[in-house]
Each structure stands twice: as C-alpha cells, then as structure tokens.
Design a protein around this motif. Structure first.
Motif, PDB file in Angstrom:
ATOM      1  N   ARG A  15       2.696 -78.329 -13.341  1.00 23.89           N
ATOM      2  CA  ARG A  15       1.579 -78.214 -12.424  1.00 23.89           C
ATOM      3  C   ARG A  15       0.501 -77.357 -13.078  1.00 23.89           C
ATOM      4  O   ARG A  15       0.809 -76.401 -13.796  1.00 23.89           O
ATOM      5  N   ALA A  16      -0.757 -77.720 -12.816  1.00 23.48           N
ATOM      6  CA  ALA A  16      -1.881 -76.935 -13.321  1.00 23.48           C
ATOM      7  C   ALA A  16      -2.263 -75.891 -12.270  1.00 23.48           C
ATOM      8  O   ALA A  16      -2.423 -76.228 -11.089  1.00 23.48           O
ATOM      9  N   LEU A  17      -2.391 -74.654 -12.699  1.00 25.52           N
ATOM     10  CA  LEU A  17      -2.780 -73.561 -11.813  1.00 25.52           C
ATOM     11  C   LEU A  17      -4.119 -73.037 -12.307  1.00 25.52           C
ATOM     12  O   LEU A  17      -4.216 -72.483 -13.409  1.00 25.52           O
ATOM     13  N   VAL A  18      -5.154 -73.219 -11.481  1.00 28.25           N
ATOM     14  CA  VAL A  18      -6.529 -73.024 -11.919  1.00 28.25           C
ATOM     15  C   VAL A  18      -7.232 -72.098 -10.939  1.00 28.25           C
ATOM     16  O   VAL A  18      -6.964 -72.133  -9.723  1.00 28.25           O
ATOM     17  N   HIS A  19      -8.134 -71.269 -11.454  1.00 27.04           N
ATOM     18  CA  HIS A  19      -8.943 -70.427 -10.572  1.00 27.04           C
ATOM     19  C   HIS A  19      -9.624 -71.306  -9.513  1.00 27.04           C
ATOM     20  O   HIS A  19     -10.075 -72.418  -9.827  1.00 27.04           O
ATOM     21  N   PRO A  20      -9.730 -70.835  -8.265  1.00 25.08           N
ATOM     22  CA  PRO A  20     -10.304 -71.699  -7.220  1.00 25.08           C
ATOM     23  C   PRO A  20     -11.729 -72.158  -7.509  1.00 25.08           C
ATOM     24  O   PRO A  20     -12.122 -73.246  -7.063  1.00 25.08           O
ATOM     25  N   ARG A  21     -12.496 -71.369  -8.253  1.00 27.92           N
ATOM     26  CA  ARG A  21     -13.855 -71.800  -8.593  1.00 27.92           C
ATOM     27  C   ARG A  21     -13.867 -72.864  -9.694  1.00 27.92           C
ATOM     28  O   ARG A  21     -14.892 -73.504  -9.918  1.00 27.92           O
ATOM     29  N   GLY A  22     -12.755 -73.017 -10.402  1.00 25.13           N
ATOM     30  CA  GLY A  22     -12.705 -73.983 -11.490  1.00 25.13           C
ATOM     31  C   GLY A  22     -11.885 -75.213 -11.207  1.00 25.13           C
ATOM     32  O   GLY A  22     -11.948 -76.183 -11.959  1.00 25.13           O
ATOM     33  N   LEU A  23     -11.115 -75.193 -10.110  1.00 23.34           N
ATOM     34  CA  LEU A  23     -10.172 -76.279  -9.845  1.00 23.34           C
ATOM     35  C   LEU A  23     -10.844 -77.645  -9.798  1.00 23.34           C
ATOM     36  O   LEU A  23     -10.374 -78.609 -10.400  1.00 23.34           O
ATOM     37  N   ARG A  24     -11.956 -77.756  -9.110  1.00 20.23           N
ATOM     38  CA  ARG A  24     -12.608 -79.064  -8.970  1.00 20.23           C
ATOM     39  C   ARG A  24     -13.036 -79.625 -10.325  1.00 20.23           C
ATOM     40  O   ARG A  24     -13.103 -80.848 -10.522  1.00 20.23           O
ATOM     41  N   HIS A  25     -13.314 -78.739 -11.283  1.00 16.98           N
ATOM     42  CA  HIS A  25     -13.744 -79.206 -12.603  1.00 16.98           C
ATOM     43  C   HIS A  25     -12.581 -79.746 -13.428  1.00 16.98           C
ATOM     44  O   HIS A  25     -12.801 -80.508 -14.376  1.00 16.98           O
ATOM     45  N   MET A  26     -11.371 -79.353 -13.099  1.00 18.44           N
ATOM     46  CA  MET A  26     -10.210 -79.934 -13.764  1.00 18.44           C
ATOM     47  C   MET A  26      -9.863 -81.295 -13.161  1.00 18.44           C
ATOM     48  O   MET A  26      -9.420 -82.199 -13.874  1.00 18.44           O
ATOM     49  N   VAL A  27     -10.084 -81.450 -11.869  1.00 17.86           N
ATOM     50  CA  VAL A  27      -9.788 -82.705 -11.186  1.00 17.86           C
ATOM     51  C   VAL A  27     -10.875 -83.742 -11.469  1.00 17.86           C
ATOM     52  O   VAL A  27     -10.596 -84.932 -11.644  1.00 17.86           O
ATOM     53  N   ASP A  28     -12.121 -83.299 -11.541  1.00 12.13           N
ATOM     54  CA  ASP A  28     -13.247 -84.178 -11.867  1.00 12.13           C
ATOM     55  C   ASP A  28     -14.114 -83.456 -12.894  1.00 12.13           C
ATOM     56  O   ASP A  28     -14.979 -82.660 -12.533  1.00 12.13           O
ATOM     57  N   PRO A  29     -13.879 -83.687 -14.186  1.00 11.98           N
ATOM     58  CA  PRO A  29     -14.538 -82.878 -15.223  1.00 11.98           C
ATOM     59  C   PRO A  29     -15.959 -83.306 -15.584  1.00 11.98           C
ATOM     60  O   PRO A  29     -16.523 -82.786 -16.549  1.00 11.98           O
ATOM     61  N   LYS A  30     -16.576 -84.208 -14.799  1.00 16.12           N
ATOM     62  CA  LYS A  30     -17.892 -84.703 -15.187  1.00 16.12           C
ATOM     63  C   LYS A  30     -18.918 -83.572 -15.272  1.00 16.12           C
ATOM     64  O   LYS A  30     -19.654 -83.450 -16.254  1.00 16.12           O
ATOM     65  N   ALA A  31     -18.985 -82.712 -14.252  1.00 16.60           N
ATOM     66  CA  ALA A  31     -19.962 -81.626 -14.263  1.00 16.60           C
ATOM     67  C   ALA A  31     -19.673 -80.637 -15.389  1.00 16.60           C
ATOM     68  O   ALA A  31     -20.595 -80.094 -16.011  1.00 16.60           O
ATOM     69  N   LEU A  32     -18.402 -80.419 -15.664  1.00 13.49           N
ATOM     70  CA  LEU A  32     -18.014 -79.535 -16.759  1.00 13.49           C
ATOM     71  C   LEU A  32     -18.517 -80.088 -18.083  1.00 13.49           C
ATOM     72  O   LEU A  32     -19.064 -79.361 -18.927  1.00 13.49           O
ATOM     73  N   TRP A  33     -18.346 -81.379 -18.270  1.00 11.56           N
ATOM     74  CA  TRP A  33     -18.824 -82.033 -19.490  1.00 11.56           C
ATOM     75  C   TRP A  33     -20.331 -81.905 -19.626  1.00 11.56           C
ATOM     76  O   TRP A  33     -20.844 -81.544 -20.691  1.00 11.56           O
ATOM     77  N   LEU A  34     -21.052 -82.177 -18.547  1.00 10.78           N
ATOM     78  CA  LEU A  34     -22.510 -82.135 -18.617  1.00 10.78           C
ATOM     79  C   LEU A  34     -23.016 -80.721 -18.885  1.00 10.78           C
ATOM     80  O   LEU A  34     -23.987 -80.524 -19.626  1.00 10.78           O
ATOM     81  N   GLY A  35     -22.352 -79.719 -18.299  1.00 11.55           N
ATOM     82  CA  GLY A  35     -22.764 -78.345 -18.539  1.00 11.55           C
ATOM     83  C   GLY A  35     -22.562 -77.945 -19.993  1.00 11.55           C
ATOM     84  O   GLY A  35     -23.434 -77.300 -20.601  1.00 11.55           O
ATOM     85  N   ALA A  36     -21.428 -78.326 -20.560  1.00  9.94           N
ATOM     86  CA  ALA A  36     -21.174 -78.014 -21.969  1.00  9.94           C
ATOM     87  C   ALA A  36     -22.100 -78.815 -22.876  1.00  9.94           C
ATOM     88  O   ALA A  36     -22.555 -78.327 -23.919  1.00  9.94           O
ATOM     89  N   LEU A  37     -22.399 -80.041 -22.474  1.00  8.30           N
ATOM     90  CA  LEU A  37     -23.292 -80.884 -23.260  1.00  8.30           C
ATOM     91  C   LEU A  37     -24.660 -80.229 -23.407  1.00  8.30           C
ATOM     92  O   LEU A  37     -25.285 -80.280 -24.477  1.00  8.30           O
TER      93      LEU A  37
END
Length: 323
Positions: free
Chosen positions: A95-117
């Motif tokens: 199971r993945a255990l993720v900070h609550p502010r980051g959890l959605r980015h692990m489930v749907d990483p599109k925004a994470l990708w765009l921010g790093a891009l």
C-alpha cells in the motif's frame, strides 16, 4: 557465506538499506528499504528509472515481491516519488502511504507532471523521469500527523514536516533511532565529507519553501533525540545525537542567512543570477572553512543544479503574496 550486495545497495544496519537510484549521478538520490522479520517497506522510490534497482534490491536480500507492505514517499517531488506507481505495479500486497496534500497527485499524476514540466522542460522530463504511472486509489491512503504503522511489529511514526514542501512527512524509526527525512533535513553529498564529517545545506526548491515552518520541523525532529538522519540526498548522516544537533544548527543558520540574502535582492533586476551566485559563494566558503580539499570549480559543477533550483524556490517565496 552470503553473496555480496550489488554496488547500488548499502547495508546501514538495523535492517535499513540505502539504494542508489542512479538519478543524475552516483550517490545523489537514495531510496530506502526497511526490512523486519521478512517484511519490507520502501521509503522514497526515486524515478521510474530506479524501479529495476529497487526490485533487484529485493532479489539480493531474498525478499519476494509480496513481502513489501508499504511504499512511503516522503513527498511527491519526482526524485522522491516519480517511481511510486510503477513500483506498486510490481508489488501485489503493498500500500502507498502518502501525505494528505500529495495523495491526489499519486492517484492522478497529471498536475504533478505539468508542474515539474514547467520547472525542467520536456526534454529533461522525458530523459530523467519517464511517464508517470498512477497508483490505484484503492491501494493508496493518506497519512496523518502522529500516525504509527507497523512493519512486522516494528513501529514507524509519521509526522507532518512542512518547510521544504507542504506535502512532506518524515518517518521515525525507533529501532534505529533515525528519521527518514526526505528533503526536510537538507542535502548532504558524500563528495563533501571531511574526515567522515558530513556537511549539509538546506534545499529551497520550488515551490513551497517556508523558512519558519522548516526550522520548526527541524526542531520537532530533534525532540526525539535521533542518532542518525536518513537523507534522500544522500545517505545516513550523524553518528550521535551531538552530530545530528550540530548539523541541525548549521541548517538553521543557513536558512536564516539565505532568507536574508533573498530579501536583500527582492527588487534586484538581476535577482535570479545574483541569488545563484550568492548561494554558490556561501557554499564554497563553507566548504573551504571546513577544510575540504576540493576546488571551487568542482563544487560549482556538483552544486550547479541545487543553486539553480534553490534560487528559483527563494524567488517563489519572495513573490508569494502571503509572505
């Protein structure tokens, strides 16, 4: 006689192993494997390109894929969490255990990708990170401050640790009396050790650097009287409470100093270049003062990316309206 461990895998004692993920350069980016009574947990994963090494580490230690119970990114910056989804695909019980502010980015990483891009550009994203793989929502959960999980009876405590990022938690391992710190305890590269003594610098990469919360996170970790800190960049530092406290004091002083530098340059037309130059000059001077025998040119090359990203992060902090 057991077979020697592969070069990228280091036994740190207490069932803790550092895995050099191969990101950027040797001994720059670590993932950690905690092993207890045949069960295992990963803390940070590196990027997608690190996943073969993480799985090879299990093989080298005689651990099956289904022996891994937890995958815990300290935060969702891609050098720490970019490989979580791909790794989870290979670990049927984890199971993945993720900070609550980051959890959605692990489930749907599109925004994470765009921010790093926006920070790194498309060519670097493709070269260094690869396509992000989402974690199935049913296999991911949010951590909470003060949460304790069990790894075969070995307690691991998670606490909220803002300052580098608001989606950052750190993990206390009572068995080793050490913190898995992600980026909260800064960066410490082995190239700059002097007679076994580490040097550390705070990391202010975009976009959520906050000096006072960062110092508060450092102080909270010290309250546990740690003997060692497990840094993603790179490895275990500290051989005693005194050494950990000394490193923390140096980090606090640097946080104050670079914050003052940034404020002094807030309205400078060439702010970014002067921030980078000011950071590099401070680091080179600190290394000389410690008796490090390398050259300024070597330090400038090794720390160039940190200077660029730290300057960007300081600029975001300066320009944040609430600041």
């Amino acid at each position: 006689m057991p077979a020697p461990l592969p070069d990228f895998l280091e036994d740190l004692g207490h069932g803790v192993y550092a895995i050099d993920t191969g990101f950027q350069r040797p001994r720059f980016d670590a993932a950690y494997l905690i092993v207890e009574s045949g069960r295992a947990a990963f803390v940070d994963t590196g990027t997608n390109h690190a996943v073969p090494r993480l799985l090879a580490a299990l093989d080298a230690l005689g651990l099956a894929r289904d022996a891994v119970d937890w995958v815990i990114p300290t935060h969702v910056h891609l050098d720490h969490a970019g490989g979580v989804g791909l790794l989870m695909d290979a670990l049927p019980r984890a199971r993945a255990l993720v900070h609550p502010r980051g959890l959605r980015h692990m489930v749907d990483p599109k925004a994470l990708w765009l921010g790093a891009l926006a920070v790194y550009g498309d060519e670097e994203m493709q070269r260094s990170y690869g396509k992000l793989v989402p974690v199935p929502a049913e296999r991911a959960e949010a951590s909470h401050d003060g949460q304790v999980i069990s790894l075969a009876g070995r307690p691991l405590l998670l606490i909220d640790a803002p300052g580098h990022a608001r989606h950052h938690h750190v993990i206390w391992d009572q068995a080793s009396r050490g913190w898995f710190t992600g980026d909260t305890f800064g960066l410490s590269y082995r190239e700059f050790d002097v007679d076994g003594r580490p040097w550390a610098l705070p990391t202010t990469t975009p976009v959520q650097f906050e000096p006072e919360p960062l110092k508060a996170s450092l102080q909270r970790m010290l309250g546990f009287e740690p003997l060692r800190m497990y840094l993603t960049h790179y490895g275990a530092v500290g051989q005693s409470q005194a050494e950990v406290r000394q490193l923390a004091a140096e980090l606090r002083d640097q946080i104050d100093d670079i914050s003052a530098l940034a404020l002094s340059l807030r309205d400078a037309p060439d702010r970014h270049a002067r921030l980078k130059a000011g950071l590099m000059a401070r680091w080179q001077a600190a290394l000389r003062d410690r008796g490090w025998s390398g050259t300024d040119a070597f330090a400038a090359e090794a720390l160039a990316m940190d200077a660029e990203l730290n300057a960007q992060g300081l600029a975001v902090w300066l320009d944040r309206p609430a600041r």
